[in-house]
Design a protein around this motif. Structure first.
Motif, PDB file in Angstrom:
ATOM      1  N   ARG A  17       1.084 -10.402  -0.407  1.00 57.16           N
ATOM      2  CA  ARG A  17       1.796  -9.166  -0.101  1.00 57.16           C
ATOM      3  C   ARG A  17       2.983  -8.949  -1.041  1.00 57.16           C
ATOM      4  O   ARG A  17       3.708  -7.965  -0.914  1.00 57.16           O
TER       5      ARG A  17
ATOM      6  N   LYS B 201       5.104  -7.696  -4.094  1.00 53.37           N
ATOM      7  CA  LYS B 201       4.903  -6.401  -4.756  1.00 53.37           C
ATOM      8  C   LYS B 201       4.430  -6.583  -6.197  1.00 53.37           C
ATOM      9  O   LYS B 201       3.529  -5.901  -6.650  1.00 53.37           O
TER      10      LYS B 201
ATOM     11  N   ASP C  77      -0.312  -9.000 -11.456  1.00 51.84           N
ATOM     12  CA  ASP C  77       0.003  -7.753 -12.142  1.00 51.84           C
ATOM     13  C   ASP C  77       0.251  -8.015 -13.628  1.00 51.84           C
ATOM     14  O   ASP C  77      -0.123  -7.230 -14.484  1.00 51.84           O
TER      15      ASP C  77
ATOM     16  N   ASN D 169     -14.313   1.667  10.271  1.00 53.33           N
ATOM     17  CA  ASN D 169     -13.120   0.825  10.117  1.00 53.33           C
ATOM     18  C   ASN D 169     -12.443   0.440  11.424  1.00 53.33           C
ATOM     19  O   ASN D 169     -11.230   0.284  11.488  1.00 53.33           O
TER      20      ASN D 169
ATOM     21  N   GLU E  35      -7.496  -1.194   7.800  1.00 51.72           N
ATOM     22  CA  GLU E  35      -7.608  -0.705   6.424  1.00 51.72           C
ATOM     23  C   GLU E  35      -7.355  -1.843   5.447  1.00 51.72           C
ATOM     24  O   GLU E  35      -6.693  -2.833   5.778  1.00 51.72           O
TER      25      GLU E  35
ATOM     26  N   PRO F 168      -5.852  -3.147   1.732  1.00 49.86           N
ATOM     27  CA  PRO F 168      -4.800  -2.724   0.798  1.00 49.86           C
ATOM     28  C   PRO F 168      -5.424  -2.100  -0.450  1.00 49.86           C
ATOM     29  O   PRO F 168      -6.563  -2.438  -0.794  1.00 49.86           O
ATOM     30  N   PRO F 169      -4.719  -1.176  -1.102  1.00 47.31           N
ATOM     31  CA  PRO F 169      -5.269  -0.597  -2.323  1.00 47.31           C
ATOM     32  C   PRO F 169      -5.532  -1.699  -3.352  1.00 47.31           C
ATOM     33  O   PRO F 169      -4.773  -2.669  -3.441  1.00 47.31           O
ATOM     34  N   ALA F 170      -6.621  -1.564  -4.093  1.00 49.00           N
ATOM     35  CA  ALA F 170      -6.979  -2.594  -5.074  1.00 49.00           C
ATOM     36  C   ALA F 170      -5.909  -2.661  -6.163  1.00 49.00           C
ATOM     37  O   ALA F 170      -5.310  -1.656  -6.524  1.00 49.00           O
ATOM     38  N   LYS F 171      -5.671  -3.870  -6.649  1.00 48.75           N
ATOM     39  CA  LYS F 171      -4.727  -4.040  -7.760  1.00 48.75           C
ATOM     40  C   LYS F 171      -5.305  -3.403  -9.017  1.00 48.75           C
ATOM     41  O   LYS F 171      -6.515  -3.398  -9.222  1.00 48.75           O
ATOM     42  N   ALA F 172      -4.423  -2.876  -9.872  1.00 45.30           N
ATOM     43  CA  ALA F 172      -4.876  -2.196 -11.085  1.00 45.30           C
ATOM     44  C   ALA F 172      -5.512  -3.166 -12.081  1.00 45.30           C
ATOM     45  O   ALA F 172      -6.206  -2.768 -13.001  1.00 45.30           O
TER      46      ALA F 172
END
Lengths: 321, 247
Positions: A276, A278, A296, B23, B217, B219-223
């Motif tokens: 989690r 950031k 990241d 979901n 839900e 989490p949005p996928a990492k870029a």
């Protein structure tokens, strides 16, 4: 009617987690058209009226030496009385060690539905739905609380502290303090370190560092950043670092703004404790390390060469020579 | 001495997390389930050690769940314990579950109730505190060490900013985490004997539910990771400062 926020103290000072809880509770109170009030137990040296800057209208204090040490039963009793006194409809805790101990008890006592590990403000347009972290950070659940009184415990670093103008009214609350059934024999506080659970920046080391004698590169970078330090499970299991630094599935779960993983491969059990965060930076000489998939930013390289250079660059950025 | 250990079934730590039914449900297909690690490694094993130290100890396990939980309960019995009780309900509400455990505990008068510090699926960490309140018992959360002398327990626990040593007279409820005990692998004798140990199924008593899961839900996928050459650490620091804005 009120939103009541439990403000944790340690050694006479209000904790950072509580500023997050206060900011969260104040925004929630605004959404519900009611007032946000705080409760502080024990003797505190801070200027409590200044907590108004987080949006709290009133601070209730219960000063009693018996409240300087934590006891979940005693605290539950006092907070329950304060909740009745302020006609609290929502009670907010930090989801820390103390919150985990009191909130479930209070939930039963007040017949108030509890959601632990909240990451966002509740949806209140239709019912009362709180988003919380589940599956050890791998998903979220939207949980509906159906009771009249609600209790939320907020994850660390999940809600941004917001400061404004404002001075809170401070009032002493008279509550009879019950006798504790747990005798405290010894208290060992960790002092002089940034508490890991609430740190915004964390530098972490793994087995790739080869031994405790090499930890200097981790602590140097942490010092330059003003970060806390942590480690992976094999490191604490081998006693290279104290066990309270262990983050992961069986250790502490953290969610800092920046997590720096040095020489940690990124096993799924480790990720469960840090996913989690950031922003995640991974330094590993193995380009196939699974941690890069969750990162990241990454550098594939030898930590012993790369990390001291990062430390120098951080010092340069911050103007530390 | 009568000890009750609360156990849960959770997806394996490496399980893929996905949801079905718009979901609203965890997708169980193909997922391997395990005994919740905190319940198994710390609560159950420490209770077994207490029984080994005093063989007169009675050790019961309790689970709230459907019949599909029985293999996991048998696995727990293979590690140790005299008998298990399953309260036949699939509720996910902490208060409802705690009420069921408290009801069984009330009838059997346990001296000590152990839980894990939380389950690794719903991460509620609420059952221990709720059971303690329902039974009007002291609760010691996040215990890292536990020792017993007669009817008095000495417990080391984590508190905000440090550690504490507490002394409490039983009966009490304790939530357990790392440090309490070491993981044990069940041996063949344990597995064989678990088959014949009693696994009693009881129906739930009436209790309120305070909460309900509306949806899940992801989490949005990492870029994706941005790799920086090893000879350009200044570039990493610049990105953390200017792009991620975390330092």
């Amino acid at each position: 009617m009120s939103v009541l926020i439990f403000l944790d103290q340690a050694d006479g000072h209000i904790k950072k987690n509580s500023f997050e809880a206060a900011s969260y509770g104040a925004k929630l109170a605004e959404n519900l058209n009611t007032s946000a009030e705080g409760i502080v137990l024990g003797n505190v040296n801070d200027d409590l009226a200044s907590l108004g800057k987080y949006g709290l209208k009133k601070i209730h204090t219960v000063k009693n030496d018996a409240l300087n040490n934590f006891d979940d039963e005693v605290f539950t009793h006092v907070i329950a009385e304060a909740a009745k006194n302020t006609d609290a409809k929502v009670i907010v805790f930090s989801n820390n060690f103390n919150g985990k101990s009191i909130a479930p008890r209070l939930s039963v006592r007040l017949k108030a539905g509890l959601v632990t590990g909240a990451v966002n403000l509740p949806e209140t347009a239709n019912g009362f739905i709180v988003k919380k972290s589940v599956f050890s950070g791998k998903a979220f659940a939207n949980v509906s609380i159906k009771t009249e009184i609600k209790i939320i415990s907020l994850n660390a670093n999940a809600y941004k502290i917001s400061e404004g103008e404002g001075v809170a009214e401070v009032a002493e609350l008279n509550v009879e303090i019950p006798q504790s059934r747990v005798k405290i024999k010894e208290v060992n506080k960790v002092t002089g370190e940034i508490p890991l659970a609430e740190a915004e920046l964390v530098v972490s080391g793994g087995r790739g560092l080869k031994g405790p004698e090499n930890w200097g590169i981790v602590t140097d970078l942490a010092k330059a950043l003003g970060a806390a330090t942590s480690c992976s499970r094999p490191v604490s299991d081998s006693d290279w670092r104290p066990h309270h630094e262990h983050v992961g599935q069986t250790g502490l779960t953290i969610a800092p703004n920046l997590y720096f993983a040095i020489g940690i491969s990124g096993a799924i059990q480790h990720l469960a404790g840090v996913n989690r965060s950031k922003t995640i930076v991974v330094i590993n000489k193995d380009s196939e390390a699974p941690f890069f998939k969750a990162a990241d930013y990454g550098i594939v390289g030898d930590a012993f060469e790369v990390v001291p250079k990062i430390t120098e660059a951080v010092k340069k950025l911050k103007g530390i020579s | 001495m009568k000890i009750l250990v609360c156990i849960s079934k959770t997806p394996d730590t490496t399980a893929k997390i996905a949801f079905t039914d718009n979901n609203t449900k965890f997708a169980e297909t193909g997922v391997q389930f395990i005994l919740n690690p905190y319940d198994e490694w710390y609560a159950l094993v420490r209770a077994i050690e207490l029984k080994e130290a005093d063989p007169a100890t009675v050790l019961h396990l309790i689970n709230v769940g459907g019949a599909e939980n029985d293999p996991i309960i048998r696995k727990a019995l293979a590690i140790g314990g005299d008998e298990a009780i399953r309260v036949n309900s699939n509720s996910h509400d902490d208060f409802y579950i705690a009420s069921q455990i408290a009801e069984v505990a009330r009838q059997k008068n346990y001296d000590l109730i152990f839980t894990g510090k939380e389950t690794i699926d719903y991460n509620g960490s609420s059952i221990g505190g709720m059971v303690a309140e329902l039974l009007n018992l002291p609760f010691i959360s996040l215990a890292t060490k536990f020792s017993l002398e007669g009817n008095t327990a000495t417990v080391e626990r984590e508190i905000e900013g440090g550690e504490e040593v507490d002394v409490v007279n039983l009966p009490a409820v304790v939530s357990c985490q790392k440090g309490m005990a070491e993981q044990r692998i069940p041996n063949m004798r344990g597995i064989m004997s678990a088959r014949t140990k009693p696994l009693k199924v009881v129906e739930p008593v009436q209790a309120d539910t305070f909460t309900e899961i509306a949806s899940f839900e992801l989490p949005p996928a990492k870029a994706g990771v941005k790799l920086i050459p090893a000879d350009q650490p200044e570039e990493l620091v610049r990105l953390l400062h200017e792009e991620a804005k975390v330092i």
